[in-house]
Design a protein around this motif. Structure first.
Motif, PDB file in Angstrom:
ATOM      1  N   ARG A 127       0.236 -19.420 -84.834  1.00 28.59           N
ATOM      2  CA  ARG A 127       0.833 -20.753 -84.891  1.00 28.59           C
ATOM      3  C   ARG A 127       2.350 -20.735 -85.110  1.00 28.59           C
ATOM      4  O   ARG A 127       3.022 -21.710 -84.832  1.00 28.59           O
ATOM      5  CB  ARG A 127       0.173 -21.567 -86.008  1.00 28.59           C
ATOM      6  N   ARG A 165       5.312 -26.438 -83.972  1.00 25.81           N
ATOM      7  CA  ARG A 165       4.140 -25.603 -84.247  1.00 25.81           C
ATOM      8  C   ARG A 165       2.888 -26.282 -83.730  1.00 25.81           C
ATOM      9  O   ARG A 165       2.666 -27.458 -83.967  1.00 25.81           O
ATOM     10  CB  ARG A 165       3.995 -25.350 -85.745  1.00 25.81           C
ATOM     11  N   ASP A 166       2.080 -25.495 -83.061  1.00 25.81           N
ATOM     12  CA  ASP A 166       0.799 -26.040 -82.594  1.00 25.81           C
ATOM     13  C   ASP A 166      -0.279 -25.643 -83.578  1.00 25.81           C
ATOM     14  O   ASP A 166      -0.335 -24.485 -84.015  1.00 25.81           O
ATOM     15  CB  ASP A 166       0.440 -25.479 -81.210  1.00 25.81           C
ATOM     16  N   ASP A 167      -1.143 -26.584 -83.938  1.00 23.40           N
ATOM     17  CA  ASP A 167      -2.253 -26.273 -84.839  1.00 23.40           C
ATOM     18  C   ASP A 167      -3.200 -25.325 -84.131  1.00 23.40           C
ATOM     19  O   ASP A 167      -3.692 -25.608 -83.051  1.00 23.40           O
ATOM     20  CB  ASP A 167      -2.999 -27.553 -85.236  1.00 23.40           C
ATOM     21  N   GLU A 168      -3.432 -24.206 -84.769  1.00 25.64           N
ATOM     22  CA  GLU A 168      -4.339 -23.219 -84.176  1.00 25.64           C
ATOM     23  C   GLU A 168      -5.766 -23.500 -84.582  1.00 25.64           C
ATOM     24  O   GLU A 168      -6.060 -23.681 -85.746  1.00 25.64           O
ATOM     25  CB  GLU A 168      -3.932 -21.825 -84.654  1.00 25.64           C
TER      26      GLU A 168
END
Length: 369
Positions: A111, A201-204
């Motif tokens: 992330r 940031r992308d939520d993983e």
């Protein structure tokens, strides 16, 4: 190898990451890797686009991290295209110096990765202060008290000395004002930088939420139906309701998922029309896949398998896994050789749909031994 992760460096840099090979037996230098996305089975190219032919990226000498995993640093050629669609499923294949494949696994994105587009747009606090803090203006030199004319001596000395403390007070106030403005600007800059990093940031998806991850992946990769396809589907339904002479071909011959349409249309156009067709059930889709395999429409069969599996059809996921399972594989034009790693991926997909599925659990245990 069990898994490949693309992580940021210990000292994160935009557009740079490290491929971490977990559970693999690969070491040394002269290695290369290609990356294929499941959405359309295209490969990542050197210019950042996806093409139909494999392209091998040369890797630096592998290093061993604190956990005993092998790592290789990669740049924006790989990092940026993968971050454009973080929910897509991508497969990495590693090759030795002689070009022989050493293993493959799904690529999982960390992330904290940052694309190279963020370079320069989120400056550090120190850089922000240097570039953006305005310098206080230079105060004009304090005028020297006049020595002439001598009439000044006639006035009281207190009167002549009064302007100096006033000027000092004003200059001090101005300096405090500039310091306060500089602090305020720093606070604003830090806030904007923090917001940018958090927003980028992308939520993983977590390991235990496989079904939710696959659903998001299917939604991200599912092609949108064009207006022209809607019109074609409407026209088909209108034609189906109109009375036809007995000698005309049956309606099934021109159905969106028929073999006739499969032969006449381009692959992507057929997939879009078939998956959007009203009344098309999962069982009917599996029949279409069997017909595509029988007539060597391999890409259509693979795409329909993946589309249905990622949309929650456990039979499609199991059927696709069996095509690669070394114990259940039957050589064919579309699936000439088994592939244990790919079989594991689709059995895991099936297990994400139904965690109690016996076949998926047993085959995963056998393949992962």
């Amino acid at each position: 190898m069990r898994k490949i992760e693309l992580r940021p460096l210990p000292d994160p840099k935009p557009g740079v990451g490290q491929l971490v090979i977990i559970g693999g037996n690969v070491t040394g230098e002269g290695m290369s890797v290609d990356i294929q996305r499941n959405q359309d089975e295209h490969f990542l190219q050197a210019n950042g686009v996806w093409g139909s032919h494999p392209f091998k990226f040369q890797l630096p000498e592998l290093q061993t991290d604190s956990d005993g995993n092998q790592t290789a640093v990669v740049d924006k050629q790989i990092v940026d295209p993968l971050l454009e669609n973080p929910h897509a499923t991508n497969m990495a294949r590693f090759y030795g110096p002689d070009g022989a494949e050493l293993g493959r696994a799904r690529v999982k994105l960390a992330r904290d990765l940052i694309s190279s587009g963020a370079l320069g747009s989120t400056p550090s606090l120190e850089a922000s202060a240097t570039l953006n803090t305005p310098e206080p203006p230079t105060a004009p030199p304090t005028p020297e008290p006049p020595t002439e004319p001598t009439t000044v001596e006639a006035g009281p000395e207190v009167t002549a000395a009064e302007p100096e403390p006033q000027l000092e007070s004003k200059t001090g106030s101005r300096r405090w004002l500039w310091v306060a403005l500089a602090i305020l600007l720093l606070v604003i800059i830090v806030g904007v930088a923090a917001w940018f990093v958090l927003a980028s940031r992308d939520d993983e998806p977590s390991e235990n939420e496989t079904a939710q991850e696959l659903q998001q992946e299917a939604e991200a990769s599912e092609p949108e139906e064009s207006t022209e396809n809607e019109a074609a589907a409407d026209n088909t339904s209108v034609e189906a309701t109109e009375p036809r002479p007995a000698e005309n071909a049956p309606v099934l011959a021109v159905a969106p998922c028929s073999l006739q349409r499969m032969d006449e249309q381009k692959e992507l156009e057929f997939i879009q029309a078939c998956t959007a067709a009203d009344g098309e059930t999962a069982a009917m889709t599996l029949d279409v896949i069997d017909e595509a395999l029988a007539n060597e429409h391999c890409s259509i069969a693979r795409r329909l398998y993946a589309h249905e599996a990622l949309n929650g059809d456990i039979e499609a996921a199991l059927g696709y896994a069996r095509q690669f399972d070394p114990e259940q594989h039957s050589p064919s034009t579309c699936f000439p050789a088994p592939d244990a790693e790919t079989a594991i991926f689709w059995y895991e997909t099936a297990q994400g749909i139904d965690s109690d599925n016996t076949e998926a659990r047993q085959r995963l245990e056998a393949l992962q031994e």
